[in-house]
Design an enzyme around this catalytic site. Structure first.
Site, PDB file in Angstrom:
ATOM      1  CG  HIS B 167      -1.818   1.201   1.240  1.00 55.24           C
ATOM      2  ND1 HIS B 167      -3.119   1.133   0.818  1.00 55.24           N
ATOM      3  CD2 HIS B 167      -1.616   2.491   1.591  1.00 55.24           C
ATOM      4  CE1 HIS B 167      -3.682   2.326   0.913  1.00 55.24           C
ATOM      5  NE2 HIS B 167      -2.787   3.168   1.382  1.00 55.24           N
ATOM      6  CB  CYS B 168       2.211   3.277  -2.591  1.00 55.03           C
ATOM      7  SG  CYS B 168       3.465   4.538  -2.791  1.00 55.03           S
ATOM      8  N   PRO B 169       1.335   5.066   0.364  1.00 52.14           N
ATOM      9  CG  PRO B 169       2.354   5.742   2.342  1.00 52.14           C
ATOM     10  CD  PRO B 169       2.287   4.623   1.376  1.00 52.14           C
ATOM     11  N   GLY B 172      -1.427   7.157  -2.754  1.00 48.50           N
ATOM     12  CA  GLY B 172      -2.761   7.124  -2.157  1.00 48.50           C
ATOM     13  C   GLY B 172      -3.578   5.930  -2.567  1.00 48.50           C
TER      14      GLY B 172
END
Lengths: 143, 383
Positions: B167-169, B172
C-alpha cells in the site's frame, strides 16, 4: 433476445434448490483457469461430458485472454508510448475475450442449461473466483 | 405541487464494502487517506513549475529548445502514470456473496471433520500445487474467501487485492496486479525526470556563473536552489526504489513476498511463479495482458440483488432477506488467524505516525531492499 427474457422470467419464478461453486484451478499458477471436476450435485441434471466441454471451452477462452505473446507485447508497448491513453478509445484484448466469454455463457445457458433447470453465472460477476451454477427446483418444466 | 418519487440510480460503487473513496461517479478509486498523495503531486508540479520558470527560458536560448520540450513530455508522462496508479482499481477481489461464503464454510467443516469440544479447529488453509511446489492459500475472514495465490488483504483499504505488492501512501492507493506496471513506470519516469532536472539545474548554474558569477546567478534564479535540494533528496529515494522494483520484477516477486521472505530461506518453497529467466519475468510483469477490473463500480444496482456477507453497510435500497438471515458465522480462532478487524488499529496508528515523519521530501517508502519499519507496518504485515 425475447426468448432469453422469457427464460429469465421463468427462472425467477422457479425456486433455487441449490448453488454449486466451481473453484479456480491454480496448478498452472495465477492464470485464470477453473477446475473441471464434475460436481456431484449436477449428476442428475446434466451429462458429465457436456458440462466438461463447457468448462474446457471457458478455460480455453481465459487462456487466450491471458496469453503472453507478440500481441500482448505490442499492445503493452503501444499503450506505454501513449501513456496508456490509447485505452480510452481502444478495448484491451482481455476485454474483447471477456465479451466472447459472456456471449458463450449466454448461448450455453439458453441452449443447454436453461432447459435442464440450471443457470451458469459469468465468473466476472464473482470476481473471476468461481463459476456459480444455480440449480433450480425440477418442476418438470421442459423435460 | 405533486410529490413525485424520483428514484436515483444507485451504482454499485456506493455499496462496495472496504475503505475506499470513489470519485467521478465510480470512475476513480483511491484509498481514504489522500494527504500524502497531494504532497507528491505538489512536489512534482511545484518543482517542475520552478524548472519551467527559471531554467527553461535560459536553456532554450543558450543551449537548445529541445531541453524544455523533452522536460514537458517527461513531466506529462510522470503525471499520467501517477494519476493512473492512484486512480485505478489495484485488483480488488470482491467479497463473497452469502451463498458462496456458506458453501465454502460447509466445505471447510466437511474437511475438518469432527473437532472435539474445547479444542480449536485447525487453521483454515488450503494447499494447492503450483508448478510442483506446495503453496498455502489462507482464508480471509473479512472477505470470506480463500485468497488466491499472491493475493493479500490490505488492512488500510480493507480489501483483498490480487498480486498485492504494497500500500503506497505516496500514490494514495494499493499497488496490485492491475496498477503495478503503472507504478513502476511512474517511479522510472520520475527517476528520469529528477535526474534530468538535477542535471540541467547544474548546467544552468554553471553556464550562468561563467557569465555573471556564482552568487549573482543564485540571486537571479532562487528557484534553482529549491529545485536542487528537492531533486537531490528525491534522487536517492526514487532511484533506489526503481532499482528495487526492477530487481523484484526480474525475479517475478512482489514487495509483500520479499518482506515476508516467502521464497527465500532454506526450507522455503522456491518462487513457483518465476520463469527462471530474467527477460521472461520482466516481459510478463510489464507487457502482460491488461487485466480488467472485476469490481464493476459503475454498474447499476439491481433491486433485490444480494449484498456481500461481510458488508458493514446495511443495504438501504435492496431489501434482500437472504443477506440478513444467512450471515455466516466464522468461528473466531484467537491465535494467528484472528479476524482482520483487529489489525487495522495497528496499521492506522502506524499510518498516523508515519505521515508527519518526513525523512526526505518526495521519498517513496523503500529506498533499499531492507524492510523499512515505517513501510512494513503501513503495508499489510501479517497476511
Amino acid at each position: 433476445m425475447a426468448e432469453t427474457h422469457s427464460l429469465q422470467d421463468m427462472r425467477q419464478q422457479a425456486a433455487v434448490a441449490a448453488k454449486v461453486f466451481l473453484q479456480r484451478d491454480y496448478t498452472n499458477g495465477t492464470v485464470c483457469q477453473f477446475q473441471t471436476k464434475f460436481p456431484s450435485e449436477l449428476e442428475t441434471r446434466i451429462e458429465k461430458q457436456q458440462f466438461e466441454e463447457t468448462l474446457r471451452m471457458l478455460n480455453n477462452l481465459y487462456a487466450e485472454a491471458e496469453k503472453l505473446g507478440s500481441q500482448s507485447y505490442i499492445e503493452g508497448c503501444l499503450a506505454c508510448l501513449t501513456a496508456y491513453t490509447v485505452f480510452l478509445c481502444m478495448e484491451t484484448h482481455y476485454e474483447k475475450v471477456l465479451k466472447k466469454v459472456a456471449k458463450y455463457i449466454q448461448e450455453q445457458n439458453d441452449k443447454i442449461y436453461a432447459p435442464r433447470g440450471l443457470l451458469l453465472t459469468d465468473p466476472i460477476e464473482r470476481g473471476l473466483r468461481v463459476i456459480e451454477v444455480t440449480i433450480f427446483e425440477d418442476r418438470s418444466l421442459t423435460r | 405541487m405533486s410529490a413525485v418519487m424520483i428514484t436515483r440510480k444507485v451504482r454499485k460503487w456506493e455499496k462496495l464494502p472496504g475503505k475506499n473513496t470513489f470519485c467521478c461517479d465510480g470512475r476513480v478509486m483511491m484509498a481514504r487517506q489522500k494527504g500524502v498523495f497531494y504532497l507528491t503531486l505538489f512536489l512534482i508540479v511545484g518543482t517542475c513549475s520552478l524548472f519551467f520558470a527559471f531554467e527553461c527560458p535560459y536553456l532554450a536560448v543558450h543551449l537548445s529548445p529541445t531541453v524544455p520540450v523533452f522536460a514537458i513530455v517527461l513531466f506529462f508522462f510522470v503525471i499520467a502514470m501517477l494519476l493512473r496508479t492512484s486512480f485505478s482499481d489495484p485488483g480488488v477481489l470482491p467479497r463473497a456473496l452469502p451463498e458462496e461464503a456458506t458453501f465454502i464454510e460447509m466445505e471447510i467443516e466437511a474437511a475438518n471433520g469432527n473437532v472435539p469440544a474445547g479444542q480449536r479447529p485447525p487453521p483454515r488453509i488450503r494447499n494447492v500445487q503450483i508448478n510442483n511446489q506446495i503453496v498455502k492459500l489462507k482464508y480471509c475472514y473479512t472477505c470470506k474467501i480463500f485468497r488466491p495465490p499472491r493475493a493479500s488483504h490490505c488492512s488500510i483499504c480493507d480489501n483483498c487485492v490480487d498480486r498485492f505488492d504494497h500500500h503506497c501512501p505516496w500514490v494514495g492507493n494499493c499497488v496490485g496486479k492491475r496498477n503495478y506496471r503503472y507504478f513502476y513506470m511512474f517511479t522510472l519516469s520520475l527517476s528520469l525526470l529528477t535526474i534530468y532536472i538535477f542535471t540541467f539545474d547544474i548546467v544552468h548554474v554553471v553556464m550562468r556563473s561563467v557569465d555573471n558569477g556564482f552568487l549573482n546567478t543564485l540571486k537571479e534564479t532562487p528557484g534553482t536552489v529549491l529545485e536542487v535540494l528537492v531533486c537531490f533528496f528525491t534522487l536517492w529515494s526514487v532511484v533506489g526504489l526503481t532499482g528495487f522494483h526492477t530487481y523484484l520484477i526480474s525475479l517475478n516477486q512482489t514487495t509483500n513476498e520479499d518482506i515476508k521472505g516467502s521464497w527465500s530461506g532454506k526450507n522455503r518453497v522456491q518462487n513457483p511463479y518465476s520463469h527462471k529467466n530474467c527477460f521472461k519475468n520482466c516481459f510478463e510483469v510489464l507487457c502482460g495482458p491488461t487485466y480488467p477490473s472485476v469490481l464493476d463500480r459503475r454498474g447499476v444496482m439491481q433491486e433485490g440483488s444480494p449484498v456481500s456477507a461481510a458488508s458493514a453497510v446495511p443495504p438501504s435500497s435492496s431489501s434482500n432477506p437472504v443477506s440478513q438471515t444467512t450471515k455466516t458465522t466464522a468461528p473466531l480462532i484467537p491465535n494467528e488467524h484472528t479476524p482482520d478487524d483487529a489489525k487495522p488499529s495497528i496499521a492506522d496508528s502506524a499510518e498516523k505516525n508515519s505521515s508527519p515523519r518526513e525523512e526526505t521530501p518526495m521519498a517513496p517508502p523503500l529506498a533499499s531492499p531492507e524492510p523499512d519499519a515505517e513501510v512494513a507496518v503501513a503495508k499489510d504485515p501479517v497476511h
